[in-house]
Motif scaffolding. Structure first.
Motif, PDB file in Angstrom:
ATOM      1  N   HIS A 159       0.832  -1.208   0.000  1.00 35.85           N
ATOM      2  CA  HIS A 159       0.000   0.000   0.000  1.00 35.85           C
ATOM      3  C   HIS A 159       0.867   1.259   0.000  1.00 35.85           C
ATOM      4  CE1 HIS A 159      -3.456  -2.367   2.192  1.00 35.85           C
ATOM      5  NE2 HIS A 159      -3.288  -2.748   0.940  1.00 35.85           N
ATOM      6  N   ALA A 160       1.893   1.277   0.860  1.00 34.65           N
ATOM      7  CA  ALA A 160       2.768   2.446   0.924  1.00 34.65           C
ATOM      8  C   ALA A 160       3.506   2.645  -0.398  1.00 34.65           C
ATOM      9  CB  ALA A 160       3.762   2.298   2.078  1.00 34.65           C
ATOM     10  N   TYR A 161       3.946   1.550  -0.993  1.00 31.08           N
ATOM     11  CA  TYR A 161       4.613   1.635  -2.295  1.00 31.08           C
ATOM     12  C   TYR A 161       3.671   2.227  -3.343  1.00 31.08           C
ATOM     13  CZ  TYR A 161       6.392   0.264  -6.826  1.00 31.08           C
ATOM     14  OH  TYR A 161       6.799   0.296  -8.131  1.00 31.08           O
ATOM     15  N   LEU A 162       2.437   1.746  -3.403  1.00 32.10           N
ATOM     16  CA  LEU A 162       1.478   2.246  -4.392  1.00 32.10           C
ATOM     17  C   LEU A 162       1.186   3.722  -4.180  1.00 32.10           C
ATOM     18  CD1 LEU A 162      -0.988  -0.782  -4.445  1.00 32.10           C
ATOM     19  CD2 LEU A 162       0.552  -0.106  -6.296  1.00 32.10           C
ATOM     20  N   SER A 163       1.146   4.151  -2.928  1.00 34.09           N
ATOM     21  CA  SER A 163       0.910   5.571  -2.650  1.00 34.09           C
ATOM     22  C   SER A 163       2.038   6.426  -3.221  1.00 34.09           C
ATOM     23  CB  SER A 163       0.783   5.787  -1.132  1.00 34.09           C
ATOM     24  OG  SER A 163       0.586   7.145  -0.824  1.00 34.09           O
ATOM     25  N   GLY A 164       3.274   5.984  -3.005  1.00 31.06           N
ATOM     26  CA  GLY A 164       4.402   6.723  -3.563  1.00 31.06           C
ATOM     27  C   GLY A 164       4.422   6.678  -5.084  1.00 31.06           C
ATOM     28  N   LEU A 165       4.095   5.516  -5.656  1.00 31.84           N
ATOM     29  CA  LEU A 165       4.053   5.392  -7.118  1.00 31.84           C
ATOM     30  C   LEU A 165       2.962   6.287  -7.701  1.00 31.84           C
ATOM     31  CD1 LEU A 165       5.391   3.757  -9.444  1.00 31.84           C
ATOM     32  CD2 LEU A 165       3.483   2.147  -9.229  1.00 31.84           C
ATOM     33  N   ASN A 167       2.012   9.104  -6.476  1.00 31.82           N
ATOM     34  CA  ASN A 167       2.564  10.463  -6.426  1.00 31.82           C
ATOM     35  C   ASN A 167       3.504  10.698  -7.605  1.00 31.82           C
ATOM     36  OD1 ASN A 167       4.076  12.812  -5.651  1.00 31.82           O
ATOM     37  ND2 ASN A 167       3.417  12.467  -3.543  1.00 31.82           N
ATOM     38  N   ARG A 168       4.332   9.701  -7.911  1.00 34.45           N
ATOM     39  CA  ARG A 168       5.290   9.836  -9.015  1.00 34.45           C
ATOM     40  C   ARG A 168       4.600   9.872 -10.373  1.00 34.45           C
ATOM     41  NH1 ARG A 168       9.647   5.128 -10.915  1.00 34.45           N
ATOM     42  NH2 ARG A 168       9.947   5.958 -13.028  1.00 34.45           N
ATOM     43  N   LEU A 169       3.778   8.851 -10.660  1.00 36.59           N
ATOM     44  CA  LEU A 169       3.235   8.704 -12.005  1.00 36.59           C
ATOM     45  C   LEU A 169       2.116   9.695 -12.304  1.00 36.59           C
ATOM     46  CD1 LEU A 169       3.188   4.821 -12.482  1.00 36.59           C
ATOM     47  CD2 LEU A 169       4.922   6.481 -13.148  1.00 36.59           C
ATOM     48  N   GLY A 173       0.550  11.820 -15.941  1.00 39.71           N
ATOM     49  CA  GLY A 173      -0.748  11.437 -16.501  1.00 39.71           C
ATOM     50  C   GLY A 173      -1.147   9.994 -16.292  1.00 39.71           C
ATOM     51  N   VAL A 174      -0.401   9.258 -15.473  1.00 41.08           N
ATOM     52  CA  VAL A 174      -0.719   7.854 -15.187  1.00 41.08           C
ATOM     53  C   VAL A 174      -1.326   7.772 -13.793  1.00 41.08           C
ATOM     54  CG1 VAL A 174       0.193   5.511 -14.977  1.00 41.08           C
ATOM     55  CG2 VAL A 174       1.210   7.120 -16.622  1.00 41.08           C
ATOM     56  N   HIS A 175      -2.433   7.052 -13.673  1.00 37.46           N
ATOM     57  CA  HIS A 175      -3.109   6.968 -12.386  1.00 37.46           C
ATOM     58  C   HIS A 175      -2.885   5.607 -11.732  1.00 37.46           C
ATOM     59  CE1 HIS A 175      -5.805   8.142  -9.255  1.00 37.46           C
ATOM     60  NE2 HIS A 175      -6.510   7.029  -9.399  1.00 37.46           N
TER      61      HIS A 175
END
Length: 245
Positions: A159-165, A167-169, A173-175
């Motif tokens: 979950h924490a990884y996806l939250s950071g990803l 923020n990055r993507l 324009g990637v959700h």
């Protein structure tokens, strides 16, 4: 507009339902997993349902050598804009307590393997400047609980990884959607007692498709798990550590 999905863990029950739904509307699918015979069968079904393209490719979260061929295939196909991750394993906590070596595989399957693959895929999606990543975690990751804290900790990390990803993507324009299912009627939960709010995989898959289309950040499915986990997260630790949950 149709898109093509990389679906990791495509032989899982929820992933199959997801693949059927996106194929029904004409999206393409690259079905990734360990059982190539079963993946080929699913690909045939997806093509019959109207998928723009459907093919099978080997993936094993514990074998990083299987990751790059999927990235290479995605570049070769062109039009790969989305990915959905349905990978994970959940030995019982009793099994892990008896054999702590099971921790490594649980964390690789449920967190570090998928995270490594998505990190490799991210530059391709950034180049495209659009698309969606769906990462399937679990309500178990919201708080360490007596019955499954190793599995829960792996999903908390994911979950924490996806939250950071996200923020990055999101800047290109990637959700990224974080999915937190509760108990679902799949092989992972068969044989377990006292499963509240047990959901059917088709319902969960439909919720995931809707959340991806609406660009939700976090999805609890079924929705009852949102208030349930809100309450569980707010219980003081001095009380929580005495509960049998």
């Amino acid at each position: 507009m149709s898109q093509t999905w990389i679906i990791l863990g495509a032989t899982s029950t929820i992933a199959r339902a997801f693949a059927r739904l996106v194929s029904d509307r004409g999206d393409g699918v690259v079905l990734a997993g360990r059982d190539m015979t079963e993946l080929d069968t699913i690909a045939t079904d997806c093509r019959m349902r109207g998928a723009a393209n459907a093919e099978a490719i080997a993936f094993d979260a514990r074998d990083a050598a299987t990751f790059q061929p999927i990235i290479d295939r995605a570049r070769a196909i062109g039009g790969i804009t989305s990915a959905a991750v349905f990978v994970g394993s959940m030995p019982s906590q009793d099994e892990i307590d008896a054999d702590p070596s099971l921790i490594d595989g649980t964390i690789t399957d449920s967190f570090t393997g998928p995270a490594r693959f998505l990190t490799m895929l991210a530059p391709l999606l950034e180049e495209n400047g659009k698309g969606t990543i769906v990462g399937v975690g679990s309500v178990a990751g919201d708080r360490g609980r007596l019955g499954n804290y190793v599995y829960g900790s792996s999903k908390a990390g994911f979950h924490a990884y996806l939250s950071g990803l996200r923020n990055r993507l999101g800047r290109s324009g990637v959700h990224v959607v974080t999915v937190k299912p509760g108990t679902v009627d799949t092989a992972m939960t068969w044989g377990m007692d006292k499963l509240p709010f047990l959901a059917q995989p088709e319902k969960v898959a439909a919720d995931i498709v809707k959340a991806a289309d609406k660009k939700k950040d976090v999805l609890y499915t079924p929705i009852i798990w949102w208030p349930v986990m809100t309450i569980i997260r707010t219980i003081p630790e001095r009380i929580f550590k005495k509960l049998q949950i």
